[in-house]
Design a protein around this motif. Structure first.
Motif, PDB file in Angstrom:
ATOM      1  N   ASP A 175       0.518   5.391   0.028  1.00 35.08           N
ATOM      2  CA  ASP A 175      -0.348   6.568   0.177  1.00 35.08           C
ATOM      3  C   ASP A 175      -1.822   6.207   0.087  1.00 35.08           C
ATOM      4  OD1 ASP A 175       1.884   8.296   0.406  1.00 35.08           O
ATOM      5  OD2 ASP A 175       2.071   8.362  -1.778  1.00 35.08           O
ATOM      6  N   GLY A 176      -2.190   5.096   0.700  1.00 32.17           N
ATOM      7  CA  GLY A 176      -3.582   4.673   0.722  1.00 32.17           C
ATOM      8  C   GLY A 176      -4.057   3.972  -0.537  1.00 32.17           C
ATOM      9  N   GLU A 206       0.853  -1.183   0.000  1.00 33.71           N
ATOM     10  CA  GLU A 206       0.000   0.000   0.000  1.00 33.71           C
ATOM     11  C   GLU A 206       0.891   1.235   0.000  1.00 33.71           C
ATOM     12  OE1 GLU A 206      -3.238   2.079   2.853  1.00 33.71           O
ATOM     13  OE2 GLU A 206      -3.486  -0.066   2.464  1.00 33.71           O
TER      14      GLU A 206
END
Length: 126
Positions: free
Chosen positions: A16-17, A14
């Motif tokens: 930055d989201g 993952e």
């Protein structure tokens, strides 16, 4: 041409989201966004278009498609050397004068482009 190419998920993380994967396309490895197929797992195959995994694919279909694309030269066209694909002049390769140059930039030895008429540049004949 822009193809939807099958690839095998090698790694998922993952960033930055956003769920991203390292994907192998028959020897070419690229980063791919998994947001459209959030449950895709390492070892599975997906159809990828412009950097996004769009759909899960079974391994046999993926292998057959990659073999066909390779036979037709489509993988080279899709993932090959962009300088070669653009018909770059001789010497503009990794070992030549253009190494490290940004796409569209001229080599240091190339003359600067002529100024466009009416842009305030002085004429060369003065």
């Amino acid at each position: 041409m822009c193809l939807a190419v099958p690839g095998k998920v090698l790694d998922i993380e993952e960033r930055d989201g956003t769920r991203m994967a390292t994907v192998d396309f028959g020897g070419v490895v690229k980063e791919v966004c998994l947001e459209y197929v959030p449950d895709l797992q390492v070892g599975e195959y997906a159809i990828v278009h412009v950097g996004f995994a769009l759909q899960r694919l079974d391994e046999e279909s993926a292998r057959q498609t990659l073999a066909l694309f390779e036979e037709l030269g489509l993988l080279q066209e899709e993932f090959g050397d962009p300088w070669e694909a653009a018909g770059a002049p001789p010497g503009w390769d990794e070992a030549g004068d253009g190494a490290g140059a940004a796409p569209g930039s001229a080599p240091a030895s190339a003359p600067a482009p002529a100024a466009a008429a009416g842009d305030g540049a002085r004429e060369a004949t003065r």
